[in-house]
Design an enzyme around this catalytic site. Structure first.
Site, PDB file in Angstrom:
ATOM      1  N   ASP A 147      -2.687  -8.688  -5.345  1.00 40.34           N
ATOM      2  CA  ASP A 147      -3.809  -7.931  -5.894  1.00 40.34           C
ATOM      3  C   ASP A 147      -4.789  -7.485  -4.814  1.00 40.34           C
ATOM      4  O   ASP A 147      -4.856  -8.056  -3.720  1.00 40.34           O
ATOM      5  CB  ASP A 147      -4.589  -8.785  -6.899  1.00 40.34           C
ATOM      6  CG  ASP A 147      -3.867  -8.966  -8.217  1.00 40.34           C
ATOM      7  OD1 ASP A 147      -2.688  -8.566  -8.308  1.00 40.34           O
ATOM      8  OD2 ASP A 147      -4.488  -9.518  -9.146  1.00 40.34           O
ATOM      9  N   ASP A 148      -5.577  -6.470  -5.175  1.00 46.41           N
ATOM     10  CA  ASP A 148      -6.798  -6.046  -4.473  1.00 46.41           C
ATOM     11  C   ASP A 148      -6.582  -5.156  -3.260  1.00 46.41           C
ATOM     12  O   ASP A 148      -7.554  -4.728  -2.628  1.00 46.41           O
ATOM     13  CB  ASP A 148      -7.659  -7.245  -4.064  1.00 46.41           C
ATOM     14  CG  ASP A 148      -8.228  -7.995  -5.245  1.00 46.41           C
ATOM     15  OD1 ASP A 148      -8.033  -7.529  -6.386  1.00 46.41           O
ATOM     16  OD2 ASP A 148      -8.856  -9.054  -5.045  1.00 46.41           O
ATOM     17  N   HIS A 198      -4.948  -1.836 -10.656  1.00 50.26           N
ATOM     18  CA  HIS A 198      -5.839  -3.009 -10.717  1.00 50.26           C
ATOM     19  C   HIS A 198      -7.300  -2.581 -10.852  1.00 50.26           C
ATOM     20  O   HIS A 198      -8.185  -3.263 -10.344  1.00 50.26           O
ATOM     21  CB  HIS A 198      -5.635  -3.878  -9.482  1.00 50.26           C
ATOM     22  CG  HIS A 198      -6.211  -5.262  -9.595  1.00 50.26           C
ATOM     23  ND1 HIS A 198      -6.074  -6.043 -10.720  1.00 50.26           N
ATOM     24  CD2 HIS A 198      -6.926  -6.022  -8.713  1.00 50.26           C
ATOM     25  CE1 HIS A 198      -6.669  -7.211 -10.533  1.00 50.26           C
ATOM     26  NE2 HIS A 198      -7.201  -7.220  -9.328  1.00 50.26           N
ATOM     27  N   TYR A 239      -9.589 -10.342 -13.032  1.00 53.23           N
ATOM     28  CA  TYR A 239      -9.862 -11.654 -13.622  1.00 53.23           C
ATOM     29  C   TYR A 239      -8.957 -11.943 -14.830  1.00 53.23           C
ATOM     30  O   TYR A 239      -9.128 -12.954 -15.497  1.00 53.23           O
ATOM     31  CB  TYR A 239     -11.342 -11.784 -14.040  1.00 53.23           C
ATOM     32  CG  TYR A 239     -12.296 -11.255 -13.002  1.00 53.23           C
ATOM     33  CD1 TYR A 239     -12.498 -11.952 -11.811  1.00 53.23           C
ATOM     34  CD2 TYR A 239     -12.962 -10.049 -13.183  1.00 53.23           C
ATOM     35  CE1 TYR A 239     -13.359 -11.456 -10.833  1.00 53.23           C
ATOM     36  CE2 TYR A 239     -13.821  -9.546 -12.219  1.00 53.23           C
ATOM     37  CZ  TYR A 239     -14.004 -10.257 -11.048  1.00 53.23           C
ATOM     38  OH  TYR A 239     -14.849  -9.757 -10.068  1.00 53.23           O
ATOM     39  N   HIS A 289      -3.059 -12.429  -3.046  1.00 54.81           N
ATOM     40  CA  HIS A 289      -3.857 -11.270  -2.644  1.00 54.81           C
ATOM     41  C   HIS A 289      -3.463 -10.854  -1.225  1.00 54.81           C
ATOM     42  O   HIS A 289      -3.343 -11.719  -0.343  1.00 54.81           O
ATOM     43  CB  HIS A 289      -5.350 -11.600  -2.689  1.00 54.81           C
ATOM     44  CG  HIS A 289      -5.846 -11.945  -4.064  1.00 54.81           C
ATOM     45  ND1 HIS A 289      -5.641 -13.190  -4.628  1.00 54.81           N
ATOM     46  CD2 HIS A 289      -6.506 -11.199  -4.986  1.00 54.81           C
ATOM     47  CE1 HIS A 289      -6.176 -13.208  -5.846  1.00 54.81           C
ATOM     48  NE2 HIS A 289      -6.699 -12.022  -6.091  1.00 54.81           N
TER      49      HIS A 289
END
Length: 341
Positions: A147-148, A198, A239, A289
């Site tokens: 993610d991210d 995302h 989240y 991540h």
């Protein structure tokens, strides 16, 4: 909440599990797939609204592809009126499912969605054999997800690790970073990996409401389309938070996780390795991540240790047999429920 039990409503279960097996398909039915056979969306989906939403999702991509649309037209594709009525009809052609469209800003009267884009979205018996869902035969499978990103330094480093270990993963990227580093997003796909949405700038969807959530997702879809020419299939809410209304409005499958590395909290390579390896089971979706150097540094050992335990790495799409549907959220293999529940 992350370790959902295997339950869905009877209708979804029948459509997702029984319907896709294609049991009882006759030679005559197989031959009909390549003729101009008219069918209803109810027939194509076994009257499953989640599958019809998936067809709409595929239709949006085909409209953009067929018209060679620029990214500025992505917002407009979500305004095209697409079928919600199960009684509406489509035609099975040799190239795909042909749909008539109502008047729209793209000035397209009909589209033909290739069968390969409809794998897992319509029942197997309406697809050529090459495009039918076939469950994974490998027993011990896991999906790495990150993610991210994209990060201009760490994501390319991670891609080299994945390539060296012959592993593919799924990346859930933040729209504003995709806009800054589109070349990295293209490299993710070029490496055989999956690219998901995302959000634009990582807000809590539960705190901003449905309209702003849809805007976050669509804006990121536009950024990813601009970078790669493809709308992302999946969404991972920041989240893991999403309401049922947001899940319905987004019309993309929601991907959660069953193994949380908590790498963002540890920022410690050894702890990341221990956290992931100890918690992973067959069918796990692992959350990490690619914006933390410690996390990226942990990946080679995680891959080595899990391979030593007999695990095979697949993308989220492969883990879910390409059957993930809008309106549902997925925690792992065979582990899903209605979004927001």
């Amino acid at each position: 909440m992350r370790y959902a039990t295997r339950w869905v409503t009877g209708l979804v279960a029948v459509a997702a599990v029984v319907g896709l097996t294609g049991l009882g398909t006759t030679a005559a039915q197989a031959k009909a797939k390549t003729t101009n056979k008219v069918v209803t969306f109810s027939q194509l989906t076994n009257h499953n609204p989640h599958r019809l939403a998936a067809i709409r999702q595929a239709a949006r991509q085909e409209i953009l592809t067929a018209t060679h649309a620029k990214s500025s037209k992505v917002a407009a594709v979500y305004k095209v009126k697409l079928p919600h009525n199960m009684a509406k009809k489509a035609t099975l052609t040799k190239d795909g499912v042909k749909m008539n469209l109502l008047p729209n800003s793209f000035k397209v009267k009909h589209i033909t969605i290739p069968y390969k884009q409809l794998q897992g979205k319509v029942l197997n018996k309406y697809l050529p054999k090459a495009n039918r869902v076939t469950p994974l035969k490998t027993k011990k499978v896991v999906a790495l997800t990150f993610d991210d990103g994209p990060d201009p330094t760490l994501t390319p480093r991670l891609l080299k690790t994945l390539k060296a270990n012959k592993v593919h993963a799924t990346f859930f990227e933040v729209g504003q970073s995709v806009s800054r580093y589109p070349k990295v997003s293209r490299a993710v796909l070029a490496g055989g990996n999956e690219l998901g949405n995302h959000s634009w700038n990582h807000p809590d969807f539960n705190a901003i409401g449905t309209a702003k959530t849809v805007s976050q997702v669509n804006r990121t879809n536009q950024a990813i389309y601009k970078a790669t020419g493809q709308l992302p299939e999946y969404v991972r809410p920041p989240y893991g938070n999403i309401t049922a209304a947001e899940g319905r409005a987004i019309e993309q499958p929601i991907i959660r996780w069953s193994v949380d590395s908590r790498d963002w909290a540890y920022l410690n390579t050894k702890k990341d390795i221990q956290s992931v390896v100890s918690a992973t089971r067959s069918g796990s979706i692992i959350l990490m991540h690619d914006i933390h150097a410690q996390s990226v540094a942990a990946v080679p050992t995680i891959i080595h240790k899990l391979k030593a335990k007999g695990y095979h790495f697949v993308t989220v799409g492969q883990l879910l047999d390409q059957q993930a549907l809008p309106g549902l959220q997925y925690f792992g293999q065979h582990d899903y429920r209605t979004a927001g529940k």
